[in-house]
Scaffold this motif. Structure first.
Motif, PDB file in Angstrom:
ATOM      1  N   ASP A 227       0.856  -1.187   0.000  1.00 25.16           N
ATOM      2  CA  ASP A 227       0.000   0.000   0.000  1.00 25.16           C
ATOM      3  C   ASP A 227       0.895   1.240   0.000  1.00 25.16           C
ATOM      4  OD1 ASP A 227      -2.299   1.595   0.211  1.00 25.16           O
ATOM      5  OD2 ASP A 227      -2.183   1.596   2.412  1.00 25.16           O
ATOM      6  N   GLY A 228       0.524   2.235  -0.803  1.00 23.92           N
ATOM      7  CA  GLY A 228       1.326   3.439  -0.943  1.00 23.92           C
ATOM      8  C   GLY A 228       2.184   3.464  -2.189  1.00 23.92           C
ATOM      9  N   THR A 229       2.233   2.343  -2.903  1.00 25.27           N
ATOM     10  CA  THR A 229       2.996   2.265  -4.153  1.00 25.27           C
ATOM     11  C   THR A 229       2.394   3.203  -5.201  1.00 25.27           C
ATOM     12  OG1 THR A 229       3.706  -0.008  -3.762  1.00 25.27           O
ATOM     13  CG2 THR A 229       3.586   0.695  -6.075  1.00 25.27           C
ATOM     14  N   ARG A 230       3.263   3.730  -6.058  1.00 26.29           N
ATOM     15  CA  ARG A 230       2.811   4.582  -7.155  1.00 26.29           C
ATOM     16  C   ARG A 230       2.959   3.861  -8.498  1.00 26.29           C
ATOM     17  NH1 ARG A 230       1.379   9.593  -5.724  1.00 26.29           N
ATOM     18  NH2 ARG A 230       1.844  10.125  -3.549  1.00 26.29           N
ATOM     19  N   HIS A 245      -5.928  -2.595 -17.513  1.00 26.92           N
ATOM     20  CA  HIS A 245      -6.773  -3.634 -16.945  1.00 26.92           C
ATOM     21  C   HIS A 245      -6.883  -3.540 -15.430  1.00 26.92           C
ATOM     22  CE1 HIS A 245      -6.496  -5.812 -20.832  1.00 26.92           C
ATOM     23  NE2 HIS A 245      -7.598  -6.403 -20.418  1.00 26.92           N
ATOM     24  N   TRP A 246      -5.752  -3.350 -14.739  1.00 24.44           N
ATOM     25  CA  TRP A 246      -5.729  -3.552 -13.295  1.00 24.44           C
ATOM     26  C   TRP A 246      -5.624  -2.251 -12.495  1.00 24.44           C
ATOM     27  CZ3 TRP A 246      -7.386  -7.884 -14.379  1.00 24.44           C
ATOM     28  CH2 TRP A 246      -6.754  -8.775 -15.257  1.00 24.44           C
ATOM     29  N   LEU A 247      -5.266  -1.155 -13.139  1.00 22.31           N
ATOM     30  CA  LEU A 247      -5.167   0.141 -12.458  1.00 22.31           C
ATOM     31  C   LEU A 247      -5.885   1.202 -13.289  1.00 22.31           C
ATOM     32  CD1 LEU A 247      -1.400  -0.151 -11.476  1.00 22.31           C
ATOM     33  CD2 LEU A 247      -3.290  -0.078  -9.833  1.00 22.31           C
ATOM     34  N   PRO A 248      -7.138   0.963 -13.642  1.00 29.95           N
ATOM     35  CA  PRO A 248      -7.831   1.865 -14.554  1.00 29.95           C
ATOM     36  C   PRO A 248      -7.945   3.278 -13.970  1.00 29.95           C
ATOM     37  CG  PRO A 248      -9.392   0.379 -13.492  1.00 29.95           C
ATOM     38  CD  PRO A 248      -8.026  -0.130 -13.172  1.00 29.95           C
ATOM     39  N   GLY A 249      -7.762   4.263 -14.856  1.00 25.39           N
ATOM     40  CA  GLY A 249      -7.902   5.649 -14.446  1.00 25.39           C
ATOM     41  C   GLY A 249      -6.666   6.254 -13.829  1.00 25.39           C
ATOM     42  N   THR A 250      -5.553   5.511 -13.777  1.00 23.20           N
ATOM     43  CA  THR A 250      -4.335   6.032 -13.173  1.00 23.20           C
ATOM     44  C   THR A 250      -3.314   6.395 -14.252  1.00 23.20           C
ATOM     45  OG1 THR A 250      -3.253   3.865 -12.949  1.00 23.20           O
ATOM     46  CG2 THR A 250      -4.676   4.589 -11.134  1.00 23.20           C
ATOM     47  N   GLU A 251      -2.375   7.255 -13.862  1.00 28.39           N
ATOM     48  CA  GLU A 251      -1.268   7.664 -14.719  1.00 28.39           C
ATOM     49  C   GLU A 251       0.036   7.489 -13.953  1.00 28.39           C
ATOM     50  OE1 GLU A 251      -1.519   8.437 -17.828  1.00 28.39           O
ATOM     51  OE2 GLU A 251      -3.714   8.588 -17.949  1.00 28.39           O
ATOM     52  N   PRO A 252       1.172   7.426 -14.655  1.00 23.95           N
ATOM     53  CA  PRO A 252       2.452   7.322 -13.956  1.00 23.95           C
ATOM     54  C   PRO A 252       2.594   8.406 -12.885  1.00 23.95           C
ATOM     55  CG  PRO A 252       2.765   6.942 -16.282  1.00 23.95           C
ATOM     56  CD  PRO A 252       1.339   7.367 -16.122  1.00 23.95           C
ATOM     57  N   GLY A 253       3.041   7.990 -11.707  1.00 24.98           N
ATOM     58  CA  GLY A 253       3.186   8.902 -10.583  1.00 24.98           C
ATOM     59  C   GLY A 253       1.992   8.928  -9.655  1.00 24.98           C
ATOM     60  N   ASP A 254       0.820   8.479 -10.136  1.00 25.38           N
ATOM     61  CA  ASP A 254      -0.360   8.404  -9.278  1.00 25.38           C
ATOM     62  C   ASP A 254      -0.196   7.269  -8.265  1.00 25.38           C
ATOM     63  OD1 ASP A 254      -1.520  10.380 -10.803  1.00 25.38           O
ATOM     64  OD2 ASP A 254      -2.944   9.039 -11.839  1.00 25.38           O
ATOM     65  N   LEU A 255      -0.927   7.367  -7.165  1.00 28.33           N
ATOM     66  CA  LEU A 255      -1.018   6.225  -6.269  1.00 28.33           C
ATOM     67  C   LEU A 255      -1.605   5.034  -7.026  1.00 28.33           C
ATOM     68  CD1 LEU A 255      -2.303   7.718  -2.897  1.00 28.33           C
ATOM     69  CD2 LEU A 255      -0.127   6.552  -3.282  1.00 28.33           C
ATOM     70  N   ALA A 256      -1.019   3.871  -6.842  1.00 30.16           N
ATOM     71  CA  ALA A 256      -1.515   2.649  -7.493  1.00 30.16           C
ATOM     72  C   ALA A 256      -2.707   2.155  -6.682  1.00 30.16           C
ATOM     73  CB  ALA A 256      -0.418   1.600  -7.568  1.00 30.16           C
ATOM     74  N   ALA A 257      -3.848   2.775  -6.956  1.00 31.58           N
ATOM     75  CA  ALA A 257      -5.058   2.462  -6.191  1.00 31.58           C
ATOM     76  C   ALA A 257      -6.261   2.762  -7.061  1.00 31.58           C
ATOM     77  CB  ALA A 257      -5.119   3.285  -4.907  1.00 31.58           C
ATOM     78  N   SER A 258      -7.075   1.743  -7.298  1.00 33.70           N
ATOM     79  CA  SER A 258      -8.315   1.902  -8.035  1.00 33.70           C
ATOM     80  C   SER A 258      -9.353   1.032  -7.332  1.00 33.70           C
ATOM     81  CB  SER A 258      -8.136   1.457  -9.493  1.00 33.70           C
ATOM     82  OG  SER A 258      -8.276   0.043  -9.619  1.00 33.70           O
TER      83      SER A 258
END
Length: 265
Positions: A227-230, A245-258
């Protein structure tokens, strides 16, 4: 419920995992609890997997296993299994983090007569800017090495990312040669009982032999990260596909959380 109970993990086992990049644990799910989860996973694989070609008509990747992903979205019993706090807490303790998030699950059913799983690094595919990643690989039946238990290059996780080398004939040749040149010790279970599981780092080099038996090798995996990974740079095609597929709506540098990546333990 057994899936919410604590697994007794020793300091020695944690140290061994962090040294080797992998560990085999018995009774991660005691065998008497396996049948309903085996049946639900097998049913969902049958419903969701679209592979109809004969083994001889597939490439090396296609012969390695029937791969079916995010089964938890389609079956409530599988969801219970994938969301298990018991498994996630093991993952968090082995990684040395407070909390683990779900990346995704995948069933890897190696058919009777199925081919090798070439040498590879799982995290080649994952757009996760951390070394704190781990895969739980659980067998849903009693299996032997000749059915395709995983083979690990102990300590290879310390090498980090080895480049854009997806699972293929090329990865088998290139990474097998690398393993031999580096002199890594190889570790492979001779047999595993239903409910036993290996845990390995996203960077740990691993492979599996063919399934020489006449039975399916039913394995279920759940992948976790700290938890807390980007989200990392999308620096290969597979990481772009995985992000979508697994992190929809995220971009590089965002928190890896969907919504697909809950904190589980």
């Amino acid at each position: 419920m057994v899936l919410d109970t604590e697994y007794q993990l020793s300091d020695q086992q944690i140290a061994a995992y962090q040294r080797d990049g992998h560990i085999l644990l018995d009774d991660v799910l005691p065998a008497e609890y396996i049948p309903p989860y085996h049946d639900a996973i097998a049913q969902t694989v049958a419903e969701r997997n679209k592979e109809t070609r004969a083994l001889k008509d597939r490439d090396t990747y296609g012969r390695a296993f029937l791969q079916t992903t995010n089964l938890w979205e389609y079956n409530e019993v599988v969801k219970e299994y994938v969301m298990a706090k018991r498994f996630a807490r093991i993952a968090a303790r082995l990684m040395g983090v407070e909390r683990a998030r779900l990346y995704h699950d995948q069933a890897l059913f190696k058919e009777a007569g199925g081919g090798i799983t070439p040498w590879h690094q799982d995290q080649h595919y994952w757009p996760l800017a951390t070394n704190k990643t781990i895969t739980m690989w659980m067998t849903l039946a009693d299996i032997r090495a000749d059915m395709g238990t995983l083979r690990f290059a102990s300590g290879s996780h310390a090498e980090g990312y080895l480049g854009d080398i997806p699972i293929s004939d090329e990865s088998e040749a290139q990474l097998r040669d690398f393993v031999e040149r580096q002199g890594f010790t190889l570790a492979q279970a001779d047999a595993m009982s239903a409910g036993a599981a290996t845990f390995h780092s996203g960077w740990t080099l691993h492979s599996a032999p063919p399934n020489f038996s006449e039975r399916m090798r039913p394995a279920m995996t759940v992948i976790y990260y700290a938890d807390g990974t980007r989200v990392s740079e999308l620096d290969n095609r597979n990481r772009i596909v995985d992000r979508d597929h697994w992190l929809p709506g995220t971009e590089p540098g965002d928190l890896a959380a969907s919504p697909l990546n809950p904190v589980l333990g």
